[in-house]
Design a protein around this motif. Sequence first.
Motif, PDB file in Angstrom:
ATOM      1  N   ARG A   1     -24.699  33.528  30.734  1.00 51.49           N
ATOM      2  CA  ARG A   1     -24.549  32.122  31.141  1.00 51.49           C
ATOM      3  C   ARG A   1     -23.300  31.894  31.985  1.00 51.49           C
ATOM      4  O   ARG A   1     -23.215  30.905  32.722  1.00 51.49           O
ATOM      5  N   GLU A   2     -22.311  32.803  31.886  1.00 53.82           N
ATOM      6  CA  GLU A   2     -21.102  32.675  32.703  1.00 53.82           C
ATOM      7  C   GLU A   2     -21.299  33.250  34.103  1.00 53.82           C
ATOM      8  O   GLU A   2     -20.478  33.018  34.991  1.00 53.82           O
ATOM      9  N   LEU A   3     -22.399  33.987  34.292  1.00 54.83           N
ATOM     10  CA  LEU A   3     -22.636  34.671  35.557  1.00 54.83           C
ATOM     11  C   LEU A   3     -23.815  34.093  36.339  1.00 54.83           C
ATOM     12  O   LEU A   3     -24.059  34.500  37.468  1.00 54.83           O
ATOM     13  N   THR A   4     -24.527  33.146  35.728  1.00 53.61           N
ATOM     14  CA  THR A   4     -25.737  32.623  36.372  1.00 53.61           C
ATOM     15  C   THR A   4     -25.869  31.123  36.182  1.00 53.61           C
ATOM     16  O   THR A   4     -25.195  30.511  35.351  1.00 53.61           O
ATOM     17  N   PHE A   5     -26.786  30.570  36.983  1.00 49.58           N
ATOM     18  CA  PHE A   5     -27.228  29.189  36.820  1.00 49.58           C
ATOM     19  C   PHE A   5     -28.688  29.210  36.378  1.00 49.58           C
ATOM     20  O   PHE A   5     -29.398  30.202  36.586  1.00 49.58           O
ATOM     21  N   ASP A   6     -29.160  28.113  35.778  1.00 52.52           N
ATOM     22  CA  ASP A   6     -30.558  28.033  35.384  1.00 52.52           C
ATOM     23  C   ASP A   6     -31.462  28.237  36.597  1.00 52.52           C
ATOM     24  O   ASP A   6     -31.123  27.825  37.720  1.00 52.52           O
TER      25      ASP A   6
END
Length: 303
Positions: free
Chosen positions: A194-199
């Motif tokens: 979740r710290e490396l991507t967006f939904d």
Amino acid sequence: MMKLTILGCYAATPRTLSNPTSQLLEIKNHTFLIDCAEGTQVQLRKQKIKFTKINHVFISHLHGDHFYGLIGLISTFMLFNRVNDLHVYGPKGIKEIILLQLRASGSFTGYSLCFHELETTQSQIIFEDEHVEVHTIPLKHRVYTNGFLFVEKNNERRLNLDAIQNHNIDKVYYNKIKYGGTITLDNGTVIPNRELTFDPPKGLRYAYCSDTMYEESIIPLIQEVDCLYHESTFLESEAHLLERTMHATAKQAATIASKAQVKQLVLGHYSTRYPSIELFKQEAQTVFEEVILADDGKIIEIN
């Protein structure tokens, strides 16, 4: 992107310049055939579509202008020495009809025919893999009828490149990150996905509503779809025919589109009593602006 090819979109019988209902939807490396009226094979050839790409056929109901082309297509697959399974989704009775025709003609297939017969009046998922879901849309017609909702799954998360570069993560791990993987740095630090991507962006949705009366119960199922095909057999001038035939007008189709807040409406299943299909668009646009007229051979890109 989804690619929708209209193979036929007129009501009742084939004519020299128009064909009854059949569509082809290309989505996530699938080629889905939706309804299969007489003349579908010819239309597939005109559009230069490879028959071998079709592994799933969805039949809305057992009126001839929606499935009389199916036995011919099944027989042609046999002549082409098809080996892949063919999955047919349709109302209870479709299996008996097709197998009776094969037995009576002394024919057989060298491939497996897999029938998925439908009889519930509740929406259900009838096909699903890692890329696509297909749901039924219960409709109201003279015989048991379903529309179909095609939902594109988007499993890839969007990369947060700033965060990735801040951690000096090599590009070789990008695909792992897209599909939800966590990353462990050389010093042992674990970086949650979740710290490396967006939904991921929401997947596209296409709703196919074949023969049906005006029916507001379908609105929750098709809410905000990217594209809605809704039958529009008549104009309001022939509204007196609706109760007997259990069809809809262009204005009614547009009303459903407006209430469901869809992005665009495709009209079809036109009665051939009218001099021009432009009349359907004119009537629908009094209620809903984003209207496309289906026509034989037309290609619609759903973005």
